[in-house]
Design a protein around this motif. Structure first.
Motif, PDB file in Angstrom:
ATOM      1  N   THR A 135       0.817  -1.222   0.000  1.00 39.39           N
ATOM      2  CA  THR A 135       0.000   0.000   0.000  1.00 39.39           C
ATOM      3  C   THR A 135       0.850   1.272   0.000  1.00 39.39           C
ATOM      4  OG1 THR A 135      -0.149  -0.069   2.431  1.00 39.39           O
ATOM      5  CG2 THR A 135      -1.916  -1.127   1.188  1.00 39.39           C
ATOM      6  N   SER A 136       2.154   1.146  -0.274  1.00 34.30           N
ATOM      7  CA  SER A 136       3.027   2.321  -0.305  1.00 34.30           C
ATOM      8  C   SER A 136       3.012   2.960  -1.692  1.00 34.30           C
ATOM      9  CB  SER A 136       4.451   1.927   0.107  1.00 34.30           C
ATOM     10  OG  SER A 136       4.510   1.600   1.464  1.00 34.30           O
ATOM     11  N   ASN A 137       1.845   3.367  -2.110  1.00 39.40           N
ATOM     12  CA  ASN A 137       1.691   4.033  -3.402  1.00 39.40           C
ATOM     13  C   ASN A 137       0.515   5.002  -3.307  1.00 39.40           C
ATOM     14  OD1 ASN A 137      -0.840   2.451  -4.321  1.00 39.40           O
ATOM     15  ND2 ASN A 137       0.643   0.832  -3.852  1.00 39.40           N
ATOM     16  N   LYS A 138       0.482   5.951  -4.212  1.00 40.61           N
ATOM     17  CA  LYS A 138      -0.533   6.997  -4.157  1.00 40.61           C
ATOM     18  C   LYS A 138      -1.938   6.447  -4.381  1.00 40.61           C
ATOM     19  CE  LYS A 138       2.585  10.688  -5.589  1.00 40.61           C
ATOM     20  NZ  LYS A 138       2.890  11.730  -6.602  1.00 40.61           N
ATOM     21  N   ALA A 139      -2.059   5.415  -5.215  1.00 37.70           N
ATOM     22  CA  ALA A 139      -3.381   4.836  -5.470  1.00 37.70           C
ATOM     23  C   ALA A 139      -3.961   4.248  -4.182  1.00 37.70           C
ATOM     24  CB  ALA A 139      -3.281   3.760  -6.549  1.00 37.70           C
ATOM     25  N   SER A 140      -3.133   3.562  -3.395  1.00 34.91           N
ATOM     26  CA  SER A 140      -3.608   2.981  -2.144  1.00 34.91           C
ATOM     27  C   SER A 140      -3.964   4.054  -1.129  1.00 34.91           C
ATOM     28  CB  SER A 140      -2.531   2.054  -1.552  1.00 34.91           C
ATOM     29  OG  SER A 140      -2.327   0.938  -2.377  1.00 34.91           O
ATOM     30  N   ILE A 141      -3.186   5.130  -1.110  1.00 37.80           N
ATOM     31  CA  ILE A 141      -3.488   6.238  -0.194  1.00 37.80           C
ATOM     32  C   ILE A 141      -4.870   6.815  -0.510  1.00 37.80           C
ATOM     33  CG2 ILE A 141      -2.796   8.556   0.517  1.00 37.80           C
ATOM     34  CD1 ILE A 141       0.100   7.719   0.017  1.00 37.80           C
ATOM     35  N   ARG A 142      -5.151   7.007  -1.806  1.00 35.96           N
ATOM     36  CA  ARG A 142      -6.457   7.551  -2.196  1.00 35.96           C
ATOM     37  C   ARG A 142      -7.578   6.559  -1.882  1.00 35.96           C
ATOM     38  NH1 ARG A 142      -3.437   9.226  -6.813  1.00 35.96           N
ATOM     39  NH2 ARG A 142      -4.200   7.389  -7.941  1.00 35.96           N
ATOM     40  N   LYS A 143      -7.339   5.290  -2.145  1.00 34.02           N
ATOM     41  CA  LYS A 143      -8.385   4.282  -1.974  1.00 34.02           C
ATOM     42  C   LYS A 143      -8.695   4.036  -0.500  1.00 34.02           C
ATOM     43  CE  LYS A 143      -9.624  -0.441  -3.307  1.00 34.02           C
ATOM     44  NZ  LYS A 143      -9.199  -1.651  -4.070  1.00 34.02           N
ATOM     45  N   LEU A 144      -7.654   3.958   0.334  1.00 35.75           N
ATOM     46  CA  LEU A 144      -7.851   3.624   1.746  1.00 35.75           C
ATOM     47  C   LEU A 144      -8.242   4.831   2.585  1.00 35.75           C
ATOM     48  CD1 LEU A 144      -4.825   1.206   2.275  1.00 35.75           C
ATOM     49  CD2 LEU A 144      -7.246   0.590   2.141  1.00 35.75           C
ATOM     50  N   GLY A 145      -7.873   6.011   2.155  1.00 35.56           N
ATOM     51  CA  GLY A 145      -8.221   7.203   2.922  1.00 35.56           C
ATOM     52  C   GLY A 145      -7.604   7.171   4.315  1.00 35.56           C
ATOM     53  N   ALA A 146      -8.441   7.420   5.320  1.00 35.71           N
ATOM     54  CA  ALA A 146      -7.950   7.454   6.698  1.00 35.71           C
ATOM     55  C   ALA A 146      -7.437   6.101   7.168  1.00 35.71           C
ATOM     56  CB  ALA A 146      -9.057   7.941   7.631  1.00 35.71           C
ATOM     57  N   ARG A 147      -7.929   5.020   6.560  1.00 36.01           N
ATOM     58  CA  ARG A 147      -7.491   3.678   6.953  1.00 36.01           C
ATOM     59  C   ARG A 147      -6.038   3.418   6.578  1.00 36.01           C
ATOM     60  NH1 ARG A 147     -11.427  -0.448   4.360  1.00 36.01           N
ATOM     61  NH2 ARG A 147     -11.287   1.074   2.669  1.00 36.01           N
ATOM     62  N   TRP A 148      -5.517   4.177   5.607  1.00 39.92           N
ATOM     63  CA  TRP A 148      -4.128   3.970   5.175  1.00 39.92           C
ATOM     64  C   TRP A 148      -3.166   4.161   6.339  1.00 39.92           C
ATOM     65  CZ3 TRP A 148       0.370   6.814   5.030  1.00 39.92           C
ATOM     66  CH2 TRP A 148       1.393   6.302   4.237  1.00 39.92           C
ATOM     67  N   ARG A 149      -3.393   5.194   7.117  1.00 40.01           N
ATOM     68  CA  ARG A 149      -2.516   5.451   8.267  1.00 40.01           C
ATOM     69  C   ARG A 149      -2.619   4.321   9.283  1.00 40.01           C
ATOM     70  NH1 ARG A 149       0.010   9.995   9.853  1.00 40.01           N
ATOM     71  NH2 ARG A 149      -1.090  11.178   8.257  1.00 40.01           N
ATOM     72  N   GLN A 150      -3.821   3.775   9.470  1.00 43.89           N
ATOM     73  CA  GLN A 150      -3.992   2.667  10.407  1.00 43.89           C
ATOM     74  C   GLN A 150      -3.239   1.427   9.940  1.00 43.89           C
ATOM     75  OE1 GLN A 150      -8.227   2.219  10.653  1.00 43.89           O
ATOM     76  NE2 GLN A 150      -8.539   4.114  11.808  1.00 43.89           N
ATOM     77  N   VAL A 151      -3.276   1.158   8.629  1.00 44.64           N
ATOM     78  CA  VAL A 151      -2.520   0.025   8.088  1.00 44.64           C
ATOM     79  C   VAL A 151      -1.030   0.204   8.359  1.00 44.64           C
ATOM     80  CG1 VAL A 151      -1.816  -1.154   5.968  1.00 44.64           C
ATOM     81  CG2 VAL A 151      -4.221  -0.547   6.316  1.00 44.64           C
ATOM     82  N   HIS A 152      -0.548   1.417   8.203  1.00 43.72           N
ATOM     83  CA  HIS A 152       0.889   1.656   8.332  1.00 43.72           C
ATOM     84  C   HIS A 152       1.351   1.761   9.778  1.00 43.72           C
ATOM     85  CE1 HIS A 152       2.438   2.106   4.151  1.00 43.72           C
ATOM     86  NE2 HIS A 152       1.149   1.907   3.966  1.00 43.72           N
ATOM     87  N   TRP A 153       0.418   1.657  10.718  1.00 50.52           N
ATOM     88  CA  TRP A 153       0.832   1.490  12.118  1.00 50.52           C
ATOM     89  C   TRP A 153       1.493   0.132  12.330  1.00 50.52           C
ATOM     90  CZ3 TRP A 153      -4.292   3.533  14.687  1.00 50.52           C
ATOM     91  CH2 TRP A 153      -4.281   4.936  14.660  1.00 50.52           C
ATOM     92  N   LEU A 154       1.309  -0.789  11.377  1.00 51.29           N
ATOM     93  CA  LEU A 154       1.937  -2.106  11.480  1.00 51.29           C
ATOM     94  C   LEU A 154       3.454  -2.013  11.557  1.00 51.29           C
ATOM     95  CD1 LEU A 154      -0.192  -4.157   8.922  1.00 51.29           C
ATOM     96  CD2 LEU A 154      -0.130  -4.486  11.394  1.00 51.29           C
ATOM     97  N   VAL A 155       4.010  -0.895  11.100  1.00 63.18           N
ATOM     98  CA  VAL A 155       5.467  -0.747  11.167  1.00 63.18           C
ATOM     99  C   VAL A 155       5.958  -0.809  12.608  1.00 63.18           C
ATOM    100  CG1 VAL A 155       5.508   1.789  11.306  1.00 63.18           C
ATOM    101  CG2 VAL A 155       7.418   0.562  10.238  1.00 63.18           C
ATOM    102  N   TYR A 156       5.094  -0.382  13.552  1.00 62.88           N
ATOM    103  CA  TYR A 156       5.495  -0.383  14.960  1.00 62.88           C
ATOM    104  C   TYR A 156       5.493  -1.790  15.551  1.00 62.88           C
ATOM    105  CZ  TYR A 156       4.856   4.591  14.356  1.00 62.88           C
ATOM    106  OH  TYR A 156       4.960   5.882  13.887  1.00 62.88           O
ATOM    107  N   ALA A 157       4.964  -2.755  14.823  1.00 57.07           N
ATOM    108  CA  ALA A 157       5.104  -4.164  15.190  1.00 57.07           C
ATOM    109  C   ALA A 157       6.235  -4.812  14.407  1.00 57.07           C
ATOM    110  CB  ALA A 157       3.800  -4.918  14.951  1.00 57.07           C
ATOM    111  N   ALA A 158       6.349  -4.449  13.123  1.00 58.27           N
ATOM    112  CA  ALA A 158       7.330  -5.096  12.250  1.00 58.27           C
ATOM    113  C   ALA A 158       8.760  -4.818  12.686  1.00 58.27           C
ATOM    114  CB  ALA A 158       7.126  -4.622  10.811  1.00 58.27           C
ATOM    115  N   VAL A 159       9.060  -3.588  13.069  1.00 63.10           N
ATOM    116  CA  VAL A 159      10.451  -3.242  13.398  1.00 63.10           C
ATOM    117  C   VAL A 159      10.927  -3.953  14.664  1.00 63.10           C
ATOM    118  CG1 VAL A 159      12.086  -1.381  13.788  1.00 63.10           C
ATOM    119  CG2 VAL A 159      10.186  -1.042  12.210  1.00 63.10           C
ATOM    120  N   PRO A 160      10.170  -3.920  15.774  1.00 60.87           N
ATOM    121  CA  PRO A 160      10.643  -4.686  16.940  1.00 60.87           C
ATOM    122  C   PRO A 160      10.709  -6.186  16.686  1.00 60.87           C
ATOM    123  CG  PRO A 160       8.467  -3.741  17.362  1.00 60.87           C
ATOM    124  CD  PRO A 160       8.988  -3.110  16.113  1.00 60.87           C
ATOM    125  N   LEU A 161       9.816  -6.732  15.857  1.00 56.55           N
ATOM    126  CA  LEU A 161       9.910  -8.152  15.517  1.00 56.55           C
ATOM    127  C   LEU A 161      11.232  -8.435  14.797  1.00 56.55           C
ATOM    128  CD1 LEU A 161       6.273  -8.962  14.308  1.00 56.55           C
ATOM    129  CD2 LEU A 161       7.440  -9.966  16.279  1.00 56.55           C
TER     130      LEU A 161
END
Length: 204
Positions: A135-161
């Motif tokens: 979802t790291s593309n402009k099309a996904s940002i437009r499609k997901l809207g506010a949910r895009w930021r919620q999806v990218h909160w996953l980085v706070y799990a991925a990095v410590p893992l």
């Protein structure tokens, strides 16, 4: 002119494509070293290690961009997508090296994932990164809207893992992986502290 203004001025002028172009080169350089004896007596293991460590370093670099802007005023936000995608690229190459060069037997893959906790943690970290990369593309940002930021909160799990995977991989509590884990936990603590401060009600 302050140093941060100079850096920000250059950052606004520089295109992002050289970051992708230069960032794509290290895995091929490591392969060349492997074929020419430059990775030591265990080239496959060293190749896996270098690719995985580079991926973790880029994940950490992506986490530092916002604190760097908040603390110093240096704004490198426009490069964060490139840094994140390169991190996913290196980790994918790390996984591919393990699958193709190390395991080589498809029947062993699932068994190793279940049997070895450090591989289990590493695979969880990788799978957590997949929706971020997808979802790291402009099309996904437009499609997901506010949910895009919620999806990218996953980085706070991925990095410590990823950091925990590194610690578990290097048995015996070695110093280097613990430093990386400490940096990751410190960055996450700063993020949580800033969020808690912003949510705290102001007293009259």
């Amino acid at each position: 002119m302050a140093l941060k203004d100079t850096i920000n001025g250059w950052a606004r002028k520089l295109p992002t494509w050289p970051v992708y172009a230069l960032g794509a080169l290290p895995p091929f350089w490591y392969l060349y070293l492997g074929f020419t004896g430059g990775l030591g007596v265990e080239p496959i293991s060293e190749l896996e290690h270098r690719l995985g460590l580079l991926g973790l370093q880029f994940l950490i670099a992506g986490l530092t961009i916002t604190p760097l802007r908040n603390w110093t005023g240096v704004n490198l936000i426009r490069f964060r997508r490139a840094i994140g995608l390169l991190a996913f690229y290196y980790i994918s190459m790390h996984l591919l090296a393990w699958l193709v060069l190390d395991i080589r037997d498809p029947a062993r893959i699932w068994a190793d994932i279940l049997k070895r906790p450090y591989i289990t943690i590493g695979m969880l970290g990788f799978l957590t990164l997949v929706p971020l990369a997808a979802t790291s593309n402009k099309a996904s940002i437009r499609k997901l809207g506010a949910r895009w930021r919620q999806v990218h909160w996953l980085v706070y799990a991925a990095v410590p893992l990823g950091a925990v995977h590194f610690v578990m991989l290097r048995k015996g509590w070695q110093f280097e992986p613990l430093i990386y884990l400490g940096i990751v936990l410190g960055l996450l603590a700063v993020r949580l502290l800033r969020k808690a401060t912003r949510m705290r009600p102001h007293r009259a």
